[in-house]
Design an enzyme around this catalytic site. Structure first.
Site, PDB file in Angstrom:
ATOM      1  N   ASP A 228      -9.732 -30.280 -26.830  1.00 51.29           N
ATOM      2  CA  ASP A 228      -9.960 -31.154 -25.673  1.00 51.29           C
ATOM      3  C   ASP A 228     -11.460 -31.477 -25.580  1.00 51.29           C
ATOM      4  O   ASP A 228     -12.306 -30.577 -25.617  1.00 51.29           O
ATOM      5  CB  ASP A 228      -9.500 -30.396 -24.415  1.00 51.29           C
ATOM      6  CG  ASP A 228      -9.420 -31.278 -23.189  1.00 51.29           C
ATOM      7  OD1 ASP A 228      -9.226 -32.497 -23.338  1.00 51.29           O
ATOM      8  OD2 ASP A 228      -9.536 -30.732 -22.066  1.00 51.29           O
ATOM      9  N   HIS A 229     -11.784 -32.750 -25.464  1.00 46.56           N
ATOM     10  CA  HIS A 229     -13.179 -33.201 -25.287  1.00 46.56           C
ATOM     11  C   HIS A 229     -14.145 -32.661 -26.343  1.00 46.56           C
ATOM     12  O   HIS A 229     -15.197 -32.085 -25.998  1.00 46.56           O
ATOM     13  CB  HIS A 229     -13.705 -32.822 -23.895  1.00 46.56           C
ATOM     14  CG  HIS A 229     -13.046 -33.571 -22.779  1.00 46.56           C
ATOM     15  ND1 HIS A 229     -13.318 -34.881 -22.486  1.00 46.56           N
ATOM     16  CD2 HIS A 229     -12.065 -33.190 -21.911  1.00 46.56           C
ATOM     17  CE1 HIS A 229     -12.555 -35.276 -21.478  1.00 46.56           C
ATOM     18  NE2 HIS A 229     -11.781 -34.276 -21.122  1.00 46.56           N
TER      19      HIS A 229
ATOM     20  N   GLY B 298     -11.032 -32.402 -12.111  1.00 45.93           N
ATOM     21  CA  GLY B 298     -11.318 -31.519 -10.984  1.00 45.93           C
ATOM     22  C   GLY B 298     -10.405 -31.714  -9.793  1.00 45.93           C
ATOM     23  O   GLY B 298      -9.389 -32.418  -9.865  1.00 45.93           O
TER      24      GLY B 298
ATOM     25  N   GLY C 219      -7.691 -36.093 -16.374  1.00 45.44           N
ATOM     26  CA  GLY C 219      -7.904 -35.940 -14.939  1.00 45.44           C
ATOM     27  C   GLY C 219      -6.632 -36.248 -14.155  1.00 45.44           C
ATOM     28  O   GLY C 219      -6.671 -36.894 -13.113  1.00 45.44           O
TER      29      GLY C 219
ATOM     30  N   SER D  29      -4.262 -34.128 -12.853  1.00 43.42           N
ATOM     31  CA  SER D  29      -3.652 -33.134 -11.958  1.00 43.42           C
ATOM     32  C   SER D  29      -3.367 -33.761 -10.603  1.00 43.42           C
ATOM     33  O   SER D  29      -4.096 -34.641 -10.136  1.00 43.42           O
ATOM     34  CB  SER D  29      -4.580 -31.928 -11.773  1.00 43.42           C
ATOM     35  OG  SER D  29      -4.458 -31.033 -12.858  1.00 43.42           O
TER      36      SER D  29
ATOM     37  N   ASN E 224      -2.994 -35.021 -19.126  1.00 46.60           N
ATOM     38  CA  ASN E 224      -3.813 -33.801 -19.170  1.00 46.60           C
ATOM     39  C   ASN E 224      -3.822 -33.062 -17.837  1.00 46.60           C
ATOM     40  O   ASN E 224      -4.127 -33.657 -16.793  1.00 46.60           O
ATOM     41  CB  ASN E 224      -5.257 -34.167 -19.522  1.00 46.60           C
ATOM     42  CG  ASN E 224      -5.439 -34.391 -21.000  1.00 46.60           C
ATOM     43  OD1 ASN E 224      -4.477 -34.635 -21.728  1.00 46.60           O
ATOM     44  ND2 ASN E 224      -6.679 -34.324 -21.454  1.00 46.60           N
TER      45      ASN E 224
ATOM     46  N   ASP F  61      -5.196 -29.465 -16.081  1.00 49.78           N
ATOM     47  CA  ASP F  61      -5.911 -28.194 -16.055  1.00 49.78           C
ATOM     48  C   ASP F  61      -6.050 -27.700 -14.615  1.00 49.78           C
ATOM     49  O   ASP F  61      -5.675 -26.579 -14.283  1.00 49.78           O
ATOM     50  CB  ASP F  61      -7.295 -28.361 -16.707  1.00 49.78           C
ATOM     51  CG  ASP F  61      -7.989 -27.015 -16.890  1.00 49.78           C
ATOM     52  OD1 ASP F  61      -7.378 -25.975 -16.559  1.00 49.78           O
ATOM     53  OD2 ASP F  61      -9.138 -26.982 -17.350  1.00 49.78           O
TER      54      ASP F  61
ATOM     55  N   ARG G 260      -5.172 -24.034 -12.715  1.00 55.16           N
ATOM     56  CA  ARG G 260      -6.183 -23.169 -12.085  1.00 55.16           C
ATOM     57  C   ARG G 260      -5.801 -22.854 -10.644  1.00 55.16           C
ATOM     58  O   ARG G 260      -5.918 -21.716 -10.188  1.00 55.16           O
ATOM     59  CB  ARG G 260      -7.543 -23.869 -12.110  1.00 55.16           C
ATOM     60  CG  ARG G 260      -8.074 -24.099 -13.500  1.00 55.16           C
ATOM     61  CD  ARG G 260      -9.402 -24.845 -13.474  1.00 55.16           C
ATOM     62  NE  ARG G 260      -9.880 -25.051 -14.831  1.00 55.16           N
ATOM     63  CZ  ARG G 260     -11.113 -25.428 -15.137  1.00 55.16           C
ATOM     64  NH1 ARG G 260     -11.994 -25.645 -14.186  1.00 55.16           N
ATOM     65  NH2 ARG G 260     -11.468 -25.589 -16.393  1.00 55.16           N
TER      66      ARG G 260
HETATM   67  P1  13P Z   1      -7.560 -32.199 -14.335  1.00 54.94           P
HETATM   68  O1  13P Z   1      -8.884 -31.707 -13.884  1.00 54.94           O
HETATM   69  O2  13P Z   1      -7.069 -33.315 -13.445  1.00 54.94           O
HETATM   70  O3  13P Z   1      -6.547 -31.143 -14.469  1.00 54.94           O
HETATM   71  O4  13P Z   1      -7.754 -32.873 -15.787  1.00 54.94           O
HETATM   72  C1  13P Z   1      -7.811 -32.064 -16.933  1.00 54.94           C
HETATM   73  C2  13P Z   1      -8.234 -32.813 -18.138  1.00 54.94           C
HETATM   74  O5  13P Z   1      -8.316 -34.019 -18.180  1.00 54.94           O
HETATM   75  C3  13P Z   1      -8.555 -32.004 -19.329  1.00 54.94           C
HETATM   76  O6  13P Z   1      -9.059 -32.784 -20.370  1.00 54.94           O
HETATM   77  O1  G3H Z   2     -11.555 -31.709 -18.990  1.00 51.95           O
HETATM   78  C1  G3H Z   2     -11.915 -30.576 -18.702  1.00 51.95           C
HETATM   79  C2  G3H Z   2     -10.938 -29.462 -18.669  1.00 51.95           C
HETATM   80  O2  G3H Z   2     -10.510 -29.232 -17.354  1.00 51.95           O
HETATM   81  C3  G3H Z   2     -11.548 -28.245 -19.289  1.00 51.95           C
HETATM   82  O3  G3H Z   2     -12.473 -27.671 -18.442  1.00 51.95           O
HETATM   83  O4  G3H Z   2     -14.518 -27.414 -19.832  1.00 51.95           O
HETATM   84  O5  G3H Z   2     -14.154 -26.000 -17.786  1.00 51.95           O
HETATM   85  O6  G3H Z   2     -12.798 -25.622 -19.863  1.00 51.95           O
HETATM   86  P1  G3H Z   2     -13.562 -26.605 -19.022  1.00 51.95           P
HETATM   87 ZN    ZN Z   3     -10.246 -34.420 -19.766  1.00 47.48          ZN
END
Ligand code: 13P
Ligand code: G3H
Ligand code: ZN
Length: 309
Positions: free
Chosen positions: A82-83, A181, A212, A214, A254, A256, A260
């Site tokens: 990721d990223h 976030g 992003g 969530s 995606n 995350d 959390r």
């Molecule tokens: P969220 O912060 O909306 O869960 O997005 C996560 C994300 O895009 C990870 O690459």
């Molecule tokens: O896009 C970001 C994801 O939520 C991952 O977050 O870099 O804190 O692991 P992190």
């Molecule tokens: Zn992302």
């Protein structure tokens, strides 16, 4: 079944008008919660690892945990970076056995983003690995989104088509108003669906990705706050918007922040209600169960990828 690339599962998702969840993983309980949910709902999975996750858990441990998940299930599982911020980290993950990488050069000018992405695509494809790139900038809650600013930061449809053509990338993350976030919108949630439709028109049958994404589920924000947390005014992307995007070419969603929040809410509650407990398995186990139930809900009620394996 060994780890897979996302090629086949995206093809099926696109045709079936549903999306696959891409969940960020950082430790064993998170992986187990997600995999248990997918097993029960018969869904493919994308397990994604950020640079931060690699730093926290040590890449060897994460790789082995994902290998355990593959062994423990008969599901198609993609191991995705990721990223990835540059060619080097993408190469490292490709050489380590990841089946998919994201090169995120979206903060560079267009031509530079193309050059960096193309270099990763050439290397990845020579090793049978697929690549996601990003075009446009995800909004931050501080970013205003009037029309001219949208054009400056959101993905421009014609550029998206040119970008895909010139890089040969396998999927593309687009900016239409989501952000990372727990604070995604100041006022009413709004995504630019007209822009998404235009991108889909110019890139038919091509898998798009929503970062992003969530929902910042209120039940978990409330649980965190009830048991000593301080997360006021958090707001995510409404579930119906995610479901709508899944019908417009978005094949990867995606998630995350929702993981959390679910884990933290459940752990806070367990610890607050059981002051005499000091066995980590008790609260980590509650966190894992909360993740499992939340992911089952996403798969079945939001993404629509249940019963597709
Ligand atoms: P969220 O912060 O909306 O869960 O997005 C996560 C994300 O895009 C990870 O690459
Ligand atoms: O896009 C970001 C994801 O939520 C991952 O977050 O870099 O804190 O692991 P992190
Ligand atoms: Zn992302």
């Amino acid at each position: 079944m060994p780890l897979v690339t996302s090629t086949e599962i995206f093809k099926k998702a696109y045709q079936g008008n549903y999306a696959i969840g891409a969940f960020n993983v950082n430790n064993m309980e998170i992986i187990q919660g997600i995999v248990e949910a997918a097993k029960e709902e018969r869904s493919p999975l994308i397990l994604q690892v950020s640079a931060g996750a690699r730093k926290y858990a040590n890449p060897i441990y994460l790789k082995k945990l994902v290998e355990a998940a593959v062994k423990d299930s008969d599901l198609p599982i993609v191991l995705h970076l990721d990223h990835g911020e540059d060619f080097e980290i993408c190469k490292q993950c490709i050489d380590d056995g990841f089946t998919s990488v994201m090169i995120d050069a979206s903060h560079h000018p267009f031509e530079e983003n193309i050059a960096i992405t193309k270099k990763v695509v050439d290397y990845a494809h020579s090793k049978g690995v697929v690549v996601e790139a990003e075009l446009g900038r995800l909004a931050g809650v501080e970013d205003a989104v009037n029309v001219s600013e949208k054009d400056a930061t959101y993905t421009v449809p014609q550029q998206a088509a040119e970008f895909v053509e010139r890089t040969g990338v396998d999927s593309l993350a687009i900016a239409i108003g989501t952000s990372h976030g727990a604070y995604k919108f100041k006022g009413e949630p709004e995504l630019d669906f007209e822009r998404l439709k235009e991108i889909q028109k110019l890139l038919p049958n091509f898998p798009l990705v929503l970062h992003g994404a969530s929902t910042v589920l209120p039940e978990f924000v409330d649980l965190c706050n009830e048991y000593g947390g301080d997360i006021p005014g958090a707001q995510g992307v409404p579930e119906e918007m995610i479901s709508k995007a899944a019908k417009l070419g978005v094949c990867k969603v995606n998630i995350d922040t929702d993981l959390r929040l679910a884990m933290t809410g459940a752990i806070r509650k367990q610890i607050a209600e059981n002051p005499k407990n000091f066995d980590p398995r008790k609260y980590l186990g509650e966190g894992r169960t909360a993740i499992k139930e939340m992911v089952k809900h996403k798969i079945k009620d939001v993404l629509g990828c249940d019963q597709t394996v």
